[in-house]
Motif scaffolding. Structure first.
Motif, PDB file in Angstrom:
ATOM      1  N   LYS A 101       0.834  -1.209   0.000  1.00 18.54           N
ATOM      2  CA  LYS A 101       0.000   0.000   0.000  1.00 18.54           C
ATOM      3  C   LYS A 101       0.868   1.258   0.000  1.00 18.54           C
ATOM      4  CE  LYS A 101      -3.851  -2.214   0.016  1.00 18.54           C
ATOM      5  NZ  LYS A 101      -4.578  -2.353  -1.264  1.00 18.54           N
ATOM      6  N   ARG A 110       0.742   4.089  -2.892  1.00 16.53           N
ATOM      7  CA  ARG A 110       0.353   5.468  -2.575  1.00 16.53           C
ATOM      8  C   ARG A 110       1.524   6.437  -2.636  1.00 16.53           C
ATOM      9  NH1 ARG A 110      -1.438   4.284   2.037  1.00 16.53           N
ATOM     10  NH2 ARG A 110       0.508   4.723   3.137  1.00 16.53           N
ATOM     11  N   ASN A 111       2.632   6.078  -1.977  1.00 14.02           N
ATOM     12  CA  ASN A 111       3.714   7.031  -1.751  1.00 14.02           C
ATOM     13  C   ASN A 111       4.745   7.105  -2.869  1.00 14.02           C
ATOM     14  OD1 ASN A 111       2.480   7.445   0.711  1.00 14.02           O
ATOM     15  ND2 ASN A 111       3.822   6.035   1.796  1.00 14.02           N
ATOM     16  N   GLY A 167       1.673   6.220  -6.907  1.00 16.59           N
ATOM     17  CA  GLY A 167       0.614   7.223  -6.950  1.00 16.59           C
ATOM     18  C   GLY A 167       1.160   8.640  -6.964  1.00 16.59           C
TER      19      GLY A 167
END
Length: 198
Positions: free
Chosen positions: A152, A156-157, A160
């Motif tokens: 995740k 995300r980091n 994304g």
């Protein structure tokens, strides 16, 4: 899912370039399925690259990209779909893969500074990705108890943050207990995913 031919970059994040692991079999299966379906495939083997770790924010922002990573950065710019594969080590991606991503995802390439937006402008939009992670624990345990925290965070980091979306996951657990039938089953799944390239 689209059957249109795509440009695919496979990043093998296993640091051990001198041995053959399950991850290599899965990558070969994905690449074979992709090429059979008419997709173009390039590969980057992080374990075979020679590059230093970044040691300061100033080096990341203003330092020169190591010569050995220029081709990898060009491949990222070229691709439309990214397959990022690694074994789970101490609950996260191996340090060498993290160091690789820190080096290539630099300002001016992966994103652009924007005084009006603290997150900057994402420069790698229009690309999708799939993350493939192998692990010794059951994949459901990693997903539900540990909440797939490292995957995740990567989604995300890193991915994304630079505009890569959508991102899909394939978690392969209990790798030491798969046996030949289990390996063959997973290779068949990855071959199918490679053909779809989505």
């Amino acid at each position: 899912m689209s059957t249109e031919a795509r440009r695919i970059l496979i990043v093998n994040g296993h640091p051990d370039a001198g041995a053959r692991h399950l991850l290599h079999q899965l990558i070969d299966a994905y690449a074979g399925g992709a090429q059979a379906a008419g997709h173009q495939v390039r590969r980057v083997d992080v374990g075979a690259l020679d590059f230093p770790l970044l040691r300061s924010a100033a080096e990341w922002e203003h330092g020169a990209l190591p010569e050995g990573l220029k081709a990898a950065q060009d491949d990222i710019a070229w691709c439309q779909h990214l397959l990022l594969c690694f074994p789970l080590w101490l609950g996260d991606m191996p340090a060498m893969l993290k160091g690789f991503l820190e080096q290539v995802a630099r300002p001016g390439f992966a994103f652009h500074r924007d005084e009006k937006n603290p997150f900057g402008q994402k420069a790698l939009g229009g690309r999708s990705a799939r993350i493939v992670v192998t692990m010794g624990m059951p994949a459901l345990l990693y997903r539900w108890y540990f909440r797939a925290h490292s995957v995740k965070s990567l989604e995300r980091n890193i991915l994304g943050f630079v505009g890569i979306a959508p991102v899909h996951e394939t978690l392969v657990g209990l790798v030491d207990r798969l046996g030949e039938p289990g390996v063959a089953q997973w290779c068949a799944r990855l071959r199918k995913l490679g053909a779809q390239a989505a």
